[in-house]
Design an enzyme around this catalytic site. Structure first.
Site, mmCIF file in Angstrom:
data_model
loop_
_atom_site.group_PDB
_atom_site.id
_atom_site.type_symbol
_atom_site.label_atom_id
_atom_site.label_comp_id
_atom_site.label_asym_id
_atom_site.label_seq_id
_atom_site.Cartn_x
_atom_site.Cartn_y
_atom_site.Cartn_z
ATOM 1 N N ASP A 115 -5.713 2.527 -4.194
ATOM 2 C CA ASP A 115 -6.992 2.365 -3.509
ATOM 3 C C ASP A 115 -7.328 3.591 -2.664
ATOM 4 O O ASP A 115 -8.486 3.859 -2.382
ATOM 5 C CB ASP A 115 -7.039 1.077 -2.671
ATOM 6 N N SER B 13 0.823 -1.202 0.000
ATOM 7 C CA SER B 13 0.000 0.000 0.000
ATOM 8 C C SER B 13 0.866 1.264 0.000
ATOM 9 O O SER B 13 1.686 1.449 -0.883
ATOM 10 C CB SER B 13 -0.961 -0.034 1.184
ATOM 11 N N ASP C 165 -0.865 1.461 -4.731
ATOM 12 C CA ASP C 165 -1.788 0.461 -5.292
ATOM 13 C C ASP C 165 -3.150 1.058 -5.626
ATOM 14 O O ASP C 165 -4.104 0.338 -5.912
ATOM 15 C CB ASP C 165 -1.917 -0.759 -4.378
ATOM 16 N N ASP D 27 -2.231 6.555 -3.915
ATOM 17 C CA ASP D 27 -1.112 5.798 -3.329
ATOM 18 C C ASP D 27 -0.651 4.714 -4.297
ATOM 19 O O ASP D 27 -1.253 4.531 -5.370
ATOM 20 C CB ASP D 27 -1.507 5.230 -1.961
#
Length: 561
Positions: free
Chosen positions: A298, A144, A296, A294
């Site tokens: 999400d 993340s 990834d 960010d």
């Protein structure tokens, strides 16, 4: 198990010569050796996350493969169907592609059908693909928004959400009783299917079909975007372009995939420094909206101009109340609508829902719990869900926070308000006038390493054993301790809490304010979620009230230090 025993295991097969040589070198540095082998990397919070490197509590080929073998053993035991399918995606971090291929090897060797993305992809796309292909679950290789030295492994269930208890505990037990020499690495390539970016277009089409504005009603907006070197470049610009927002200006030196996040101070849109270059570009071209995501993709971070044309970076709590208010204004009100948020997110979200007679389901921290609520309430219509850590979801196609759908929703909200001569800030102020103002602040204490973990545990337990009667001069009216599952009232009464147990303490203050304290599940931190309430009137000034409550926040922080 003792450190020496763990080290001994790693100096024999199946570990390769390069790994063994590195461990022999590490034995010359006792402190570093102990740091890497003092424990096994724990499976929890939907998977694992940690620093990459050699060692039993590091992310590497062997720990990743052991987790995968343990997962395969668990699924082979619990799923009776002969043909099982798991989907693997990965982000732009160091070794992410390598780790995803190792995962595919182990799964195919265990007779799983594997669908593997051909390149880096956002996490929400994995969730969507699990539902689209009716797969039995998925694995996302990502850490993340953590620093570059981290990587991780998120496990998703068959409905596209991250796993929750008791599944996580069962998988953890399967991993713990597994020896490294039991891992199957005999890759069966015939079981692995590669999917390309044509699939992404299906995802975009679904998001657009679920949007609240028609293409013809979308105003011309000047958007500035940075993917912060992450996977968002694969989803945000093409989605917005397809939806009709053509004037998308990229921060070029941050919008290419880079495992070291080369031109960023941080890859976390919760950090204001992540916006430095988007603001510079927006000032240069007179942009209207700035967006960051960010690694990834999400989490969504956005900024807009205030009445004086200065940039305001909206926090996660502000975003979710803006989205909820906008959706309630635009969506048809159905009797079975419900929304969901987490216990540590702003109380304003629940307050708005209740006033509009919409059921609001509260759950524990982490979007996996919101996904779990959606699945349990599938006979009802899920409108949206949000959390303070910049995560939001609208619609039923995905079961995780999704920066792509949230970015389109934000642009649509901005466009709708612009068409009426309003701004996002004026809209936010009207929400505060209608429901009351909450000043939300996150304060964290970081404690790294083995020693830090012990300090975090001790500090939380001290708070639990010596509960305060006042915090920064404000009386505490109630304390909810989710570890004990009990609620302690000021009058001495004790009530049970009807939610699963977790390491979280919430202090309710007499001025309708609240402070929540918990250790992070993914980082070496204690987190303090501060929600300070203030009544509003027609003369309400957002900046003045924020500055006033910020002084109170500093007093609260001083109390806990």
């Amino acid at each position: 198990m003792k450190i020496a025993d763990r080290v001994s295991i790693w100096k024999n097969k199946p570990f390769d010569k390069k790994t063994i040589k590195k461990i022999i070198e590490l034995e010359k540095n006792e402190d570093e050796l102990n740091e890497r082998f003092h424990s096994d990397l724990e499976f929890g919070t939907g998977g694992i996350r940690g620093v990459m490197g050699i060692g039993s509590n590091r992310i590497n080929k062997y720990t990743i493969s052991k987790f995968t073998q343990g997962l395969a053993d668990h699924l082979n035991k619990t799923l009776k169907k002969k043909q099982k399918t798991l989907i693997i995606a990965y982000d732009n971090r160091r070794n992410s592609k390598f780790f995803s291929n190792e995962v595919a090897k182990v799964l195919s060797a265990n007779n799983f059908n594997v669908i593997l993305f051909d390149d880096v992809r956002p996490t929400p796309l994995l969730s969507f693909s699990i539902r689209h292909f009716n797969a039995d679950g998925g694995i996302m290789i990502t850490a993340s928004h953590n620093p570059p030295e981290y990587n991780g492994y998120k496990v998703y269930n068959s409905f596209g959400g991250q796993i929750v208890p008791p599944d996580d505990k069962k998988i953890s037990e399967s991993i713990k009783k597994l020896n490294f020499n039991k891992i199957k690495w005999d890759n069966n390539k015939s079981k692995v299917k590669i999917i390309d970016d044509n699939f992404d277009k299906i995802y975009f089409k679904k998001i657009i079909s679920n949007s609240v504005l028609k293409k013809k009603n979308r105003e011309k907006l000047k958007i500035v975007y940075s993917s912060l070197h992450g996977t968002g470049i694969k989803s945000i610009p093409p989605l917005l372009n397809e939806a009709g927002y053509k004037d998308i200006n990229l921060v070029e030196n941050q919008c290419f995939i880079n495992e070291n996040f080369l031109n960023t101070n941080t890859s976390n849109p919760e950090d204001k420094s992540a916006f430095e270059q988007t603001i510079l570009l927006a000032e240069k071209i007179n942009g209207e909206i700035i967006i960051t995501t960010d690694p990834d993709a999400d989490r969504l971070g956005v900024g807009v101009r205030d009445f004086k044309k200065n940039w305001v970076l909206l926090n996660g709590n502000q975003l979710m109340v803006l989205f909820l208010s906008f959706l309630l204004e635009k969506e048809f009100k159905k009797e079975n609508f419900f929304v969901s948020t987490t216990l540590v997110s702003s109380p304003l979200f629940e307050k708005i829902a209740k006033k509009n007679k919409i059921e609001c389901k509260l759950c524990h921290t982490g979007f996996k719990w919101i996904a779990d609520v959606i699945e349990k309430e599938k006979k009802k219509t899920f409108l949206c869900g949000g959390e303070e850590s910049f995560g939001f979801l609208h619609g039923n196609e995905v079961r995780d926070k999704d920066a792509a759908s949230a970015s389109l929703l934000f642009c649509d909200m901005f466009s709708f308000l612009k068409s009426k001569g309003e701004t996002v800030i004026s809209y936010l102020i009207e929400i505060y006038k209608d429901y009351g103002f909450y000043y939300d602040k996150l304060y964290t204490i970081t404690r790294k390493g083995r020693k830090g973990a012990a300090e975090i545990k001790k500090q939380i337990e001290v708070l639990r054993l010596k509960p305060p009667k006042t915090i920064a001069g404000i009386n505490v009216s109630k304390i909810d301790d989710f570890k004990t599952g009990l609620s302690y009232l000021k009058n001495g009464k004790i009530k049970k809490i009807d939610l699963p147990k977790t390491n979280l303490i919430i202090y309710y203050l007499e001025e309708n304010s609240r402070i929540s304290v918990r250790p992070s599940g993914t980082e070496p931190k204690i987190k303090f979620y501060i929600n300070l309430y203030s009544k509003c009137n027609n003369t309400f000034d957002l900046n003045k009230e924020s500055n006033k409550l910020e002084k109170k926040v500093k007093q609260i922080i001083k109390h806990f230090n």
